[in-house]
Design a protein around this motif. Structure first.
Motif, PDB file in Angstrom:
ATOM      1  N   MET A 220     -19.518   1.954   2.410  1.00 56.51           N
ATOM      2  CA  MET A 220     -20.426   1.589   3.505  1.00 56.51           C
ATOM      3  C   MET A 220     -20.276   0.142   3.930  1.00 56.51           C
ATOM      4  O   MET A 220     -20.730  -0.226   5.027  1.00 56.51           O
ATOM      5  N   THR A 221     -19.662  -0.714   3.105  1.00 56.37           N
ATOM      6  CA  THR A 221     -19.538  -2.138   3.423  1.00 56.37           C
ATOM      7  C   THR A 221     -18.084  -2.581   3.566  1.00 56.37           C
ATOM      8  O   THR A 221     -17.816  -3.778   3.567  1.00 56.37           O
ATOM      9  N   CYS A 222     -17.146  -1.639   3.676  1.00 56.65           N
ATOM     10  CA  CYS A 222     -15.733  -2.008   3.762  1.00 56.65           C
ATOM     11  C   CYS A 222     -15.401  -2.566   5.141  1.00 56.65           C
ATOM     12  O   CYS A 222     -16.189  -2.446   6.088  1.00 56.65           O
ATOM     13  N   GLU A 223     -14.230  -3.189   5.243  1.00 56.81           N
ATOM     14  CA  GLU A 223     -13.750  -3.652   6.535  1.00 56.81           C
ATOM     15  C   GLU A 223     -13.456  -2.448   7.433  1.00 56.81           C
ATOM     16  O   GLU A 223     -13.000  -1.407   6.961  1.00 56.81           O
ATOM     17  N   GLN A 224     -13.707  -2.607   8.710  1.00 60.60           N
ATOM     18  CA  GLN A 224     -13.558  -1.489   9.632  1.00 60.60           C
ATOM     19  C   GLN A 224     -12.103  -1.321  10.063  1.00 60.60           C
ATOM     20  O   GLN A 224     -11.735  -1.538  11.220  1.00 60.60           O
ATOM     21  N   SER A 225     -11.297  -0.922   9.114  1.00 55.77           N
ATOM     22  CA  SER A 225      -9.876  -0.662   9.359  1.00 55.77           C
ATOM     23  C   SER A 225      -9.371   0.229   8.237  1.00 55.77           C
ATOM     24  O   SER A 225      -9.966   0.276   7.159  1.00 55.77           O
ATOM     25  N   PRO A 226      -8.263   0.950   8.469  1.00 58.17           N
ATOM     26  CA  PRO A 226      -7.702   1.766   7.383  1.00 58.17           C
ATOM     27  C   PRO A 226      -7.342   0.948   6.147  1.00 58.17           C
ATOM     28  O   PRO A 226      -7.506   1.422   5.016  1.00 58.17           O
ATOM     29  N   VAL A 227      -6.857  -0.284   6.344  1.00 59.57           N
ATOM     30  CA  VAL A 227      -6.543  -1.144   5.211  1.00 59.57           C
ATOM     31  C   VAL A 227      -7.814  -1.482   4.428  1.00 59.57           C
ATOM     32  O   VAL A 227      -7.816  -1.512   3.189  1.00 59.57           O
ATOM     33  N   GLY A 228      -8.899  -1.727   5.154  1.00 55.74           N
ATOM     34  CA  GLY A 228     -10.161  -2.029   4.488  1.00 55.74           C
ATOM     35  C   GLY A 228     -10.665  -0.864   3.650  1.00 55.74           C
ATOM     36  O   GLY A 228     -11.205  -1.067   2.561  1.00 55.74           O
ATOM     37  N   VAL A 229     -10.464   0.355   4.143  1.00 52.85           N
ATOM     38  CA  VAL A 229     -10.875   1.534   3.371  1.00 52.85           C
ATOM     39  C   VAL A 229     -10.042   1.649   2.098  1.00 52.85           C
ATOM     40  O   VAL A 229     -10.564   1.934   1.014  1.00 52.85           O
ATOM     41  N   GLY A 230      -8.733   1.419   2.217  1.00 51.33           N
ATOM     42  CA  GLY A 230      -7.878   1.476   1.033  1.00 51.33           C
ATOM     43  C   GLY A 230      -8.271   0.441  -0.012  1.00 51.33           C
ATOM     44  O   GLY A 230      -8.314   0.746  -1.208  1.00 51.33           O
TER      45      GLY A 230
END
Length: 263
Positions: A220-230
């Motif tokens: 819920m607090t990750c960066e808003q990008s696929p890299v952030g999700v990883g």
């Protein structure tokens, strides 16, 4: 030189802020536990998903683990003339420490990573913000069922680890090392206490709750990008395991002091 203390202070402040946000989300999720109607079906779906992705891996881990412990302990006990005590050592070790830790590892690794990626994807697509616009609290609707599902499945997996590990130890100790089945199980039952099972199930429940709590927070607090999700997936697994090992040490220390092991 003055910039170093400033950087350290900022890093410590950031860590403390994240810890505060983590426990805020966890407490907010637990606060609406009573409102089961709003999250029951999501809870059932998460239980089924976690059970599906964790059952086979935990069996594949517990069977060779119990067999390996039985093989090593059996050889040592045989040299001391106490080979019949192998069953007790294997089962007691499984019940007291191995079962909740193994369940937590599987929940955090297989289930927690999926939770983090799911919550991160929802954040990227602005689904969490859309839920807030519609007056739906995403913590109550998404985090609460995942926390309870992970804690329930972790408790069930802990029992499965004990059973699978005992079967693996039985195979090596009885079929390969010549110990009688009666001596194997008598040694195990002679050392176990009811409090051992109670504490083990409590630890498994707590560790599952921690794994889901960390996974949901990181997603819920990750960066808003696929890299952030990883990155969030990696961080969630590491943080969850660190918390699990830390809480396990504290709980085990208190339990050993309160209920000394039987000899």
């Amino acid at each position: 030189m003055a910039s170093v203390p400033v950087m350290v202070t900022a890093r410590v402040r950031g860590v403390l802020t994240q810890i505060g946000e983590l426990f805020t989300i966890a407490l907010e999720g637990l606060r609406r536990t009573w409102d089961v109607r709003n999250w029951f079906w999501e809870f059932v779906e998460q239980c089924w998903f976690l059970a599906r992705v964790t059952t086979l891996p935990v069996i594949l881990i517990a069977l060779p683990l119990g067999a390996t412990v039985a093989l090593q302990v059996g050889d040592l006990a045989g040299q001391l003339g106490a080979q019949s005590a192998t069953g007790g050592a294997v089962v007691v070790g499984l019940v007291r420490e191995v079962a909740p830790i193994a369940a937590a590892l599987i929940i955090a690794g297989a289930g927690g990573s999926a939770m983090t990626s799911d919550m991160g994807a929802r954040r990227i697509r602005d689904e969490l913000s859309a839920m807030e616009v519609m007056a739906v609290n995403p913590v109550h609707r998404l985090v609460t069922p995942r926390m309870w599902a992970a804690s329930l499945v972790s408790t069930m997996l802990s029992s499965l680890v004990i059973l699978s590990g005992a079967v693996g130890g039985f195979f090596f100790n009885v079929l390969l090392q010549g110990v009688t089945p009666g001596a194997y199980f008598d040694g195990a039952l002679g050392l176990l206490q009811i409090s051992d099972l109670v504490v083990t199930l409590f630890k498994a429940w707590l560790f599952g709750l921690i794994a889901a709590m960390v996974a949901c927070y990181k997603g819920m607090t990750c960066e808003q990008s696929p890299v952030g999700v990883g990155r969030a997936v990696n961080q969630a697994t590491v943080v969850a395991l660190l918390l699990v090992f830390g809480f396990n040490y504290v709980i085990t220390t208190i339990y050993v002091i309160a209920f000394p092991p039987k000899i």
